[in-house]
Motif scaffolding. Sequence first.
Motif, mmCIF file in Angstrom:
data_model
loop_
_atom_site.group_PDB
_atom_site.id
_atom_site.type_symbol
_atom_site.label_atom_id
_atom_site.label_comp_id
_atom_site.label_asym_id
_atom_site.label_seq_id
_atom_site.Cartn_x
_atom_site.Cartn_y
_atom_site.Cartn_z
ATOM 1 N N SER A 25 0.674 -0.941 -0.260
ATOM 2 C CA SER A 25 -0.461 -0.127 -0.221
ATOM 3 C C SER A 25 0.917 0.683 0.009
ATOM 4 C CB SER A 25 -0.398 -0.054 0.906
ATOM 5 O OG SER A 25 -1.009 1.227 1.032
ATOM 6 N N ARG A 28 2.309 2.001 -3.427
ATOM 7 C CA ARG A 28 1.817 2.877 -4.055
ATOM 8 C C ARG A 28 0.552 4.387 -4.028
ATOM 9 N NH1 ARG A 28 -0.843 -2.575 -4.702
ATOM 10 N NH2 ARG A 28 -0.389 -3.190 -6.826
ATOM 11 N N THR A 32 2.027 7.237 -6.607
ATOM 12 C CA THR A 32 0.989 8.250 -6.848
ATOM 13 C C THR A 32 1.205 9.819 -6.451
ATOM 14 O OG1 THR A 32 -0.093 6.513 -6.032
ATOM 15 C CG2 THR A 32 -1.710 8.909 -6.679
ATOM 16 N N GLU A 38 1.128 3.550 -12.362
ATOM 17 C CA GLU A 38 1.327 2.223 -12.960
ATOM 18 C C GLU A 38 0.713 0.860 -13.733
ATOM 19 O OE1 GLU A 38 -0.886 0.416 -8.734
ATOM 20 O OE2 GLU A 38 0.060 -1.445 -8.968
ATOM 21 N N GLN A 95 5.703 -1.071 -12.129
ATOM 22 C CA GLN A 95 4.747 -2.252 -11.700
ATOM 23 C C GLN A 95 5.330 -2.787 -10.760
ATOM 24 O OE1 GLN A 95 2.898 -5.861 -14.835
ATOM 25 N NE2 GLN A 95 5.226 -4.669 -15.575
#
Length: 331
Positions: A25, A28, A32, A38, A95
Amino acid sequence: MVSGDVGWSPSATLENLKKRASILSEIRMFFTSRAVLEVETPILSRAALSDPSIESFSTRYVGPGVSQGRDFYLQTSPEFAMKRLLASGCGAIYQICKVFRQGESGQRHNPEFTMLEWYRPGWSHHQLMLEVEALVCELLAPYRDLAATERVTYQSAFLSHVGVDPFFATLDELKACAEGLGISISWKSGDTTRDEWLDLILSHAIEPHLGLGRLTFLCDYPPSQAALAVVRPGKPDVAERFELYLEGVELANGFHELVDAEEQRQRFEGDIVRRRESGLVQNPLDEAFLSALSSGMPPCAGVALGLDRLLMLACDVDSIEKVMAFDLSRS
């Protein structure tokens, strides 16, 4: 959750699985906040890696369009597909995916593992190292105190730890160094190449000293180990490649990426020769990737980070199975 009497239960504890979810988490959120897109690319590929040190899993698809069947390969890295996206103009991308490598199993290896890979168009590998440092320090902050990060060249690491210059030592000198360190091999030493001796010395006598209590970037590799990295002219020439270590564990491998399609093809063809000489399977080259390079992939830097190994350090465990829901033996 770990049980020694049945084969159905997870190999990781619930606590470690929760840490895994938390770190995924946070990764990401990190990207972001930096406007990095992504992406997902196929796990199955018509081509396979040419690198003689990595073996691919293969499978066969039979169905519409290929009634006689066609071989496909499970990705060893999402690199080629992600570079095709870069060539299409997608900008910075990352990725998180599963990758597969035949024959790799042990304390720090599982044939199926999780990789984080990302690319920064317009960046150098030095800029990328700063971002790798920022991400890893942020992810490990709840679990480890780290001293200031250091950067060490490949040449200085060899000179400091084993007293051999990896750029100029002869094959006999590297062999003598390895034997002096007590490194034994299970094959004929006469068949061992210069790079194989360097890898043996690095893994046995140098890596255990890298990243003790801090992040260590090992930089500027011999051109023969450039793989997909740019080679910078100098005295000596060096590959603009780095690896990241913590507590002697290799976590990441990054490049200032080669964008010259013709030079890349020549390197692949050199790999094919070495595979043939070693009696390895001859894999089909990724012509789609080479076409993407020819079309004009932007200059960039990229890195692959082994998430399971990072989790081992976050969870303070000594085996990769302890951070996976199900390792190979329970898959």
